[in-house]
Scaffold this active site. Sequence first.
Site, PDB file in Angstrom:
ATOM      1  N   LYS A   1     -10.730  -4.900  -3.966  1.00 13.84           N
ATOM      2  CA  LYS A   1     -11.722  -3.826  -4.077  1.00 13.84           C
ATOM      3  C   LYS A   1     -11.096  -2.539  -4.577  1.00 13.84           C
ATOM      4  CE  LYS A   1     -13.908  -4.619   0.252  1.00 13.84           C
ATOM      5  NZ  LYS A   1     -12.956  -3.945   1.120  1.00 13.84           N
TER       6      LYS A   1
ATOM      7  N   LYS B   1      -4.035 -10.554  -6.756  1.00 15.38           N
ATOM      8  CA  LYS B   1      -5.271 -10.929  -6.067  1.00 15.38           C
ATOM      9  C   LYS B   1      -6.398  -9.965  -6.442  1.00 15.38           C
ATOM     10  CE  LYS B   1      -5.995  -8.752  -1.647  1.00 15.38           C
ATOM     11  NZ  LYS B   1      -7.388  -8.636  -1.262  1.00 15.38           N
TER      12      LYS B   1
ATOM     13  N   LYS C   1       0.831  -1.225   0.000  1.00 13.17           N
ATOM     14  CA  LYS C   1       0.000   0.000   0.000  1.00 13.17           C
ATOM     15  C   LYS C   1       0.859   1.266   0.000  1.00 13.17           C
ATOM     16  CE  LYS C   1      -4.203  -2.004   0.622  1.00 13.17           C
ATOM     17  NZ  LYS C   1      -5.594  -1.901   0.502  1.00 13.17           N
TER      18      LYS C   1
HETATM   19  P1  ATP Z   1      -8.814  -3.635  -0.466  1.00 12.74           P
HETATM   20  O1  ATP Z   1      -8.473  -3.804  -1.896  1.00 12.74           O
HETATM   21  O2  ATP Z   1      -9.526  -2.350  -0.158  1.00 12.74           O
HETATM   22  O3  ATP Z   1      -7.685  -3.962   0.490  1.00 12.74           O
HETATM   23  P2  ATP Z   1      -9.983  -6.224  -0.269  1.00 12.74           P
HETATM   24  O4  ATP Z   1     -10.691  -6.591  -1.523  1.00 12.74           O
HETATM   25  O5  ATP Z   1      -8.641  -6.839   0.010  1.00 12.74           O
HETATM   26  O6  ATP Z   1      -9.941  -4.671  -0.168  1.00 12.74           O
HETATM   27  P3  ATP Z   1     -10.896  -6.442   2.506  1.00 12.74           P
HETATM   28  O7  ATP Z   1     -11.982  -5.633   3.074  1.00 12.74           O
HETATM   29  O8  ATP Z   1      -9.518  -6.006   2.835  1.00 12.74           O
HETATM   30  O9  ATP Z   1     -11.000  -6.555   0.920  1.00 12.74           O
HETATM   31  O10 ATP Z   1     -11.095  -7.964   2.906  1.00 12.74           O
HETATM   32  C1  ATP Z   1     -12.260  -8.558   3.411  1.00 12.74           C
HETATM   33  C2  ATP Z   1     -12.067 -10.060   3.439  1.00 12.74           C
HETATM   34  O11 ATP Z   1     -12.010 -10.576   2.108  1.00 12.74           O
HETATM   35  C3  ATP Z   1     -10.757 -10.510   4.112  1.00 12.74           C
HETATM   36  O12 ATP Z   1     -11.015 -11.649   4.906  1.00 12.74           O
HETATM   37  C4  ATP Z   1      -9.860 -10.864   2.970  1.00 12.74           C
HETATM   38  O13 ATP Z   1      -8.910 -11.867   3.295  1.00 12.74           O
HETATM   39  C5  ATP Z   1     -10.859 -11.399   1.952  1.00 12.74           C
HETATM   40  N1  ATP Z   1     -10.366 -11.226   0.582  1.00 12.74           N
HETATM   41  C6  ATP Z   1     -10.051 -10.054  -0.016  1.00 12.74           C
HETATM   42  N2  ATP Z   1      -9.667 -10.262  -1.293  1.00 12.74           N
HETATM   43  C7  ATP Z   1      -9.731 -11.607  -1.498  1.00 12.74           C
HETATM   44  C8  ATP Z   1      -9.447 -12.453  -2.626  1.00 12.74           C
HETATM   45  N3  ATP Z   1      -9.027 -11.944  -3.763  1.00 12.74           N
HETATM   46  N4  ATP Z   1      -9.615 -13.778  -2.475  1.00 12.74           N
HETATM   47  C9  ATP Z   1     -10.052 -14.306  -1.316  1.00 12.74           C
HETATM   48  N5  ATP Z   1     -10.326 -13.567  -0.215  1.00 12.74           N
HETATM   49  C10 ATP Z   1     -10.175 -12.236  -0.295  1.00 12.74           C
END
Ligand code: ATP
Length: 328
Positions: free
Chosen positions: A196, A193, A112
């Site tokens: 969001k 990965k 980040k």
């Molecule tokens: P950001 O991009 O804002 O960091 P994010 O998509 O990683 O967001 P989070 O709110 O950080 O989402 O994560 C919520 C949950 O979703 C966490 O338990 C995280 O491990 C899971 N998660 C996030 N992205 C993935 C993915 N690509 N595959 C599986 N699990 C995921």
Amino acid sequence: MKKRVLSGIQPTGSPHIGNYLGALKNWAKIQYDYDSIYCIVDLHAITIYQDPAELRGKILELAGMLLALGIDPKHSSLVVQSSVPEHAELAWMLTCVTPIGWLERMTQYKAKTEEQESISDGLLQYPVLMAADILLYQAHVVPVGDDQTQHLELARDIAQRFNSLYGETFTMPETRLPTHGARIMGLDDPDKKMSKSTTGEGHAISLLDPPDRIRKKLMRATTDSNPAVDLDTMGPGVSNLLSIYQAFTEASDDSIRNDFTGLRYGDLKKRVAEAVVAALEPMQQRYREITADSGYVAKVLAEGAERVTPAARDTVQKVKRAMGLYTP
Ligand code: ATP
Ligand code: LTN
């Protein structure tokens, strides 16, 4: 007494199938076997600037979505992190037992910081706040996606350090990953990965995407130069599509091998799209019903905060006493 489960999700961007398969699906599944607390972590969201009006909207939208995908307020407490001030209070106390070097090693922090022009102290402290969320409720089990395993190891390290400095205070939390779908990759770039915060129309399938959009995104997903599915030589794009299918349908490894070997990529994508659409459509319908009642979501959140507050206060009191802080 039931063991406690706790997890959290940030109210940023649009929740996607990676969030669902990695974490949220498990949340709904295990809520009946545990005393479950699920947090919308708005204090984590502001470690990176968020537009205030947008953030406010996203919190309620996410709460509605969690209810739509099966979080049952009779069995789970749905809580907005900032409405229980003990999260921030405990985070400070834990900050004081956490060596900076532990935080600087976190891969999410390093990734980040590369994307940001100015890095807040909050971004470095992010995993301490996450440890506070978990330890505040003495959680035994934390269901998350694979990207959070390092943060959970840190939470255990912090708990251990606190316990050895000040005496047994915190329960040691255990990481719970799903069998399939712990790490869903971006459709446009299967080496990254699904996230969001990554933009680009073809990257993620949002949980509220209409069926046609889901089909379109999947038909454009990156594959490889093979003409058809071969489980032994497939690249990461095809492997990701099969993971998505398997995680949604819970098909066995054998049936995946039998059904998909030799299938042309166009047909593979159609099969995956139909599985995703079938799983998301009922959830989207429930989302529309839930959000039609404007007061319902706010009521669930108020009840959630009220229900968990005694446990949060109890831990903070215990920590204060352990550390020698003033407790009149
Ligand atoms: P950001 O991009 O804002 O960091 P994010 O998509 O990683 O967001 P989070 O709110 O950080 O989402 O994560 C919520 C949950 O979703 C966490 O338990 C995280 O491990 C899971 N998660 C996030 N992205 C993935 C993915 N690509 N595959 C599986 N699990 C995921
Ligand atoms: N950092 C997590 C969100 C999160 C969390 C938690 C997960 C905040 N507090 C407590 C589990 C337990 C993420 O998914 N990015």
